[in-house]
Design an enzyme around this catalytic site. Structure first.
Site, PDB file in Angstrom:
ATOM      1  CG  LEU A  85       3.769 -30.502   6.701  1.00  0.00           C
ATOM      2  CD1 LEU A  85       2.684 -29.737   7.448  1.00  0.00           C
ATOM      3  CD2 LEU A  85       4.242 -31.683   7.546  1.00  0.00           C
ATOM      4  N   GLY A  86       4.390 -28.315   2.949  1.00  0.00           N
ATOM      5  CA  GLY A  86       5.622 -27.701   2.442  1.00  0.00           C
ATOM      6  C   GLY A  86       5.991 -26.514   3.305  1.00  0.00           C
ATOM      7  NE  ARG A  87       8.449 -22.849  -0.386  1.00  0.00           N
ATOM      8  CZ  ARG A  87       8.829 -23.313  -1.570  1.00  0.00           C
ATOM      9  NH1 ARG A  87      10.084 -23.627  -1.787  1.00  0.00           N
ATOM     10  NH2 ARG A  87       7.966 -23.452  -2.555  1.00  0.00           N
ATOM     11  NE  ARG A 101       5.660 -33.445  -4.858  1.00  0.00           N
ATOM     12  CZ  ARG A 101       5.955 -32.638  -5.848  1.00  0.00           C
ATOM     13  NH1 ARG A 101       5.507 -32.896  -7.070  1.00  0.00           N
ATOM     14  NH2 ARG A 101       6.678 -31.573  -5.637  1.00  0.00           N
ATOM     15  CB  ILE A 137      -4.606 -20.973   2.555  1.00  0.00           C
ATOM     16  CG1 ILE A 137      -3.931 -19.605   2.600  1.00  0.00           C
ATOM     17  CG2 ILE A 137      -3.634 -22.075   2.897  1.00  0.00           C
ATOM     18  CD1 ILE A 137      -4.825 -18.460   2.904  1.00  0.00           C
ATOM     19  NE  ARG A 153      -2.288 -20.676  -7.431  1.00  0.00           N
ATOM     20  CZ  ARG A 153      -1.754 -19.794  -6.578  1.00  0.00           C
ATOM     21  NH1 ARG A 153      -2.299 -19.579  -5.407  1.00  0.00           N
ATOM     22  NH2 ARG A 153      -0.660 -19.125  -6.918  1.00  0.00           N
ATOM     23  CG  ASP A 212      -7.089 -16.309   0.380  1.00  0.00           C
ATOM     24  OD1 ASP A 212      -7.704 -15.215   0.409  1.00  0.00           O
ATOM     25  OD2 ASP A 212      -5.897 -16.396   0.042  1.00  0.00           O
ATOM     26  CD  GLU A 229      -8.515 -17.058  -7.164  1.00  0.00           C
ATOM     27  OE1 GLU A 229      -7.609 -16.209  -7.272  1.00  0.00           O
ATOM     28  OE2 GLU A 229      -8.456 -18.007  -6.374  1.00  0.00           O
ATOM     29  CG  HIS A 261      -5.822 -15.237  -4.298  1.00  0.00           C
ATOM     30  ND1 HIS A 261      -5.727 -16.033  -5.408  1.00  0.00           N
ATOM     31  CD2 HIS A 261      -4.642 -15.396  -3.634  1.00  0.00           C
ATOM     32  CE1 HIS A 261      -4.552 -16.647  -5.424  1.00  0.00           C
ATOM     33  NE2 HIS A 261      -3.880 -16.266  -4.351  1.00  0.00           N
TER      34      HIS A 261
HETATM   35  P1  NDP Z   1       5.833 -25.974  -1.239  1.00  0.00           P
HETATM   36  O1  NDP Z   1       6.289 -26.486  -2.553  1.00  0.00           O
HETATM   37  O2  NDP Z   1       6.859 -25.688  -0.191  1.00  0.00           O
HETATM   38  O3  NDP Z   1       4.759 -26.958  -0.596  1.00  0.00           O
HETATM   39  C1  NDP Z   1       3.802 -27.636  -1.336  1.00  0.00           C
HETATM   40  C2  NDP Z   1       3.578 -28.999  -0.706  1.00  0.00           C
HETATM   41  O4  NDP Z   1       2.606 -29.685  -1.498  1.00  0.00           O
HETATM   42  C3  NDP Z   1       4.840 -29.861  -0.704  1.00  0.00           C
HETATM   43  O5  NDP Z   1       4.943 -30.566   0.511  1.00  0.00           O
HETATM   44  C4  NDP Z   1       4.604 -30.794  -1.878  1.00  0.00           C
HETATM   45  O6  NDP Z   1       5.231 -32.066  -1.755  1.00  0.00           O
HETATM   46  C5  NDP Z   1       3.120 -30.967  -1.854  1.00  0.00           C
HETATM   47  N1  NDP Z   1       2.655 -31.412  -3.172  1.00  0.00           N
HETATM   48  C6  NDP Z   1       3.038 -30.948  -4.378  1.00  0.00           C
HETATM   49  N2  NDP Z   1       2.424 -31.627  -5.366  1.00  0.00           N
HETATM   50  C7  NDP Z   1       1.668 -32.549  -4.758  1.00  0.00           C
HETATM   51  C8  NDP Z   1       0.826 -33.582  -5.249  1.00  0.00           C
HETATM   52  N3  NDP Z   1       0.651 -33.790  -6.564  1.00  0.00           N
HETATM   53  N4  NDP Z   1       0.200 -34.373  -4.356  1.00  0.00           N
HETATM   54  C9  NDP Z   1       0.370 -34.176  -3.040  1.00  0.00           C
HETATM   55  N5  NDP Z   1       1.174 -33.212  -2.510  1.00  0.00           N
HETATM   56  C10 NDP Z   1       1.811 -32.413  -3.369  1.00  0.00           C
HETATM   57  O7  NDP Z   1       4.996 -24.664  -1.555  1.00  0.00           O
HETATM   58  P2  NDP Z   1       4.565 -23.495  -0.548  1.00  0.00           P
HETATM   59  O8  NDP Z   1       4.216 -24.096   0.758  1.00  0.00           O
HETATM   60  O9  NDP Z   1       5.543 -22.398  -0.596  1.00  0.00           O
HETATM   61  O10 NDP Z   1       3.224 -22.987  -1.304  1.00  0.00           O
HETATM   62  C11 NDP Z   1       2.140 -23.884  -1.465  1.00  0.00           C
HETATM   63  C12 NDP Z   1       1.065 -23.300  -2.353  1.00  0.00           C
HETATM   64  O11 NDP Z   1       0.335 -22.313  -1.654  1.00  0.00           O
HETATM   65  C13 NDP Z   1       1.553 -22.568  -3.601  1.00  0.00           C
HETATM   66  O12 NDP Z   1       1.846 -23.455  -4.648  1.00  0.00           O
HETATM   67  C14 NDP Z   1       0.406 -21.653  -3.923  1.00  0.00           C
HETATM   68  O13 NDP Z   1      -0.460 -22.266  -4.862  1.00  0.00           O
HETATM   69  C15 NDP Z   1      -0.310 -21.482  -2.598  1.00  0.00           C
HETATM   70  N6  NDP Z   1      -0.248 -20.091  -2.139  1.00  0.00           N
HETATM   71  C16 NDP Z   1      -1.412 -19.387  -1.943  1.00  0.00           C
HETATM   72  C17 NDP Z   1      -1.381 -18.087  -1.513  1.00  0.00           C
HETATM   73  C18 NDP Z   1      -2.638 -17.309  -1.300  1.00  0.00           C
HETATM   74  O14 NDP Z   1      -2.608 -16.069  -1.412  1.00  0.00           O
HETATM   75  N7  NDP Z   1      -3.744 -17.930  -0.975  1.00  0.00           N
HETATM   76  C19 NDP Z   1      -0.109 -17.388  -1.285  1.00  0.00           C
HETATM   77  C20 NDP Z   1       1.048 -18.237  -1.467  1.00  0.00           C
HETATM   78  C21 NDP Z   1       0.956 -19.530  -1.880  1.00  0.00           C
HETATM   79  P3  NDP Z   1       6.841 -32.251  -1.809  1.00  0.00           P
HETATM   80  O15 NDP Z   1       7.307 -31.907  -0.430  1.00  0.00           O
HETATM   81  O16 NDP Z   1       7.006 -33.678  -2.172  1.00  0.00           O
HETATM   82  O17 NDP Z   1       7.356 -31.288  -2.852  1.00  0.00           O
END
Ligand code: NDP
Length: 308
Positions: free
Chosen positions: A142-144, A165, A220, A222, A246, A251, A269
């Protein structure tokens, strides 16, 4: 790289294009020690690559995910790493919801039904056995982007829960301490965690079993986060209902086993892939490089290098 990136970099810097080189190693041997900054999207940045660029100061990566960049090696080599967060979050969240709708309501299959002439010749497309109504969305990461997806899901009337995490400030969605617990508490799993060694195959057979026979998985984030073989087996056996993907472990790909399954939606993707959003991401690559070489500071360093 996009034209808006190439044009601006050409105007500001002397640019060497490794992707145009007939012999990459020969080009690196020739110009490697003159390279001070690198703009890239999928190129693998590791210790061996950095050794060929002994004067590199910054790697400006296109995209928010940077699993192709070894940040430990960059830290050790004193190389800054930037990425392109935020500017793509809303676009990716839109794609995620679209993928979810397509999967639940079989919209791609229904469109093919019409295009293939079945509607006119054979009648209505079969009723979908799944509906969006009443579903609980479990978000892994639940990030950005995850938060942007959650806001959209709420407006569809879905309940939202999450695992990550850490607990997120400022949200009151239920937090589950493990992915299995989240899967048991929801019927729809939205994977939007980054691809890291820690998240590799986090969505495994045990998690899929906990999601259950009405379960739908959307990825959506990785490809590496889901054990694709376990997912394919669960779909083939019907131990989960469907999936919308996606991103994939390899890939680009042609996932033959998944392509044979009826309740699976597969996208190549395209999460952030609109011209406007890709241009915004490209602009941030340029702006990071300009900022670094004019002020010594990046705009959007990756978290591992923010303190540098
Ligand atoms: P953020 O860093 O804002 O969010 C990622 C979330 O995942 C955070 O809440 C983070 O926790 C959590 N996280 C990180 N590592 C772990 C772990 N080991 N165990 C559990 N939770 C974890 O990134 P965004 O939301 O901006 O982007 C997320 C991902 O989306 C990118 O890394 C990318 O791989 C993918 N993406 C895919 C796209 C596509 O075209 N399909 C396009 C853009 C992005 P914490 O809050 O503690 O940091």
């Amino acid at each position: 790289m996009l034209p808006i990136v190439e044009q601006q970099l050409d105007a500001e810097f002397t640019v060497h294009r490794l992707y145009d080189a007939e012999d990459e190693q020969a080009m690196l041997a020739e110009v490697g020690d003159r390279i001070r900054g690198v703009a890239l999207s999928w190129w693998q940045v590791n210790e061996a690559f950095l050794k060929q660029l002994p004067n590199a100061e910054i790697v400006a990566s296109f995209g928010v995910g940077y699993d192709h960049v070894d940040t430990d090696a960059c830290l050790a080599a004193n190389v800054m790493v930037t990425h392109t967060p935020d500017v793509l979050s809303e676009e990716v969240a839109d794609t995620a919801i679209g993928l979810l709708l397509m999967t639940v309501r079989e919209l791609g299959q229904a469109e093919r039904w019409l295009r293939d002439g079945n509607w006119a010749e054979n009648g209505a497309y079969p009723l979908t056995q799944a509906t969006m109504q009443g579903r609980t969305l479990g978000i892994f990461g639940l990030g950005r982007i995850g938060k942007s997806i959650a806001r959209r899901a709420e407006s569809f009337g879905l309940k939202v829960a999450y695992h990550g995490r850490s607990r997120q400030d400022g949200v009151d969605y239920p937090f589950h301490a493990s992915l299995v617990a989240l899967a048991a508490a929801c019927d729809t799993m939205m994977v939007v965690a980054p691809g890291t060694p820690e998240t590799r195959h986090a969505v495994n057979a045990e998690v899929l079993k906990a999601l259950g026979p009405t379960g739908i998985v959307i990825n959506i984030g990785r490809g590496s986060v889901i054990d694709e073989t376990a997912l394919t087996e669960a779909l083939e056996k019907g131990t989960i209902y469907g999936a919308g993907l996606d991103v994939f472990e390899e890939e680009p790909c042609r996932p033959e086993r998944l392509m044979k399954l009826p309740r699976v939606t597969l996208l190549p993707h395209v999460g952030s892939a609109s011209q406007a959003t890709r241009n915004a991401m490209g602009q941030l690559v340029v702006d990071n490089l300009k900022s670094w070489f004019s002020t010594g500071r990046p705009l959007t360093a990756v978290p591992e290098l923010k303190q540098k």
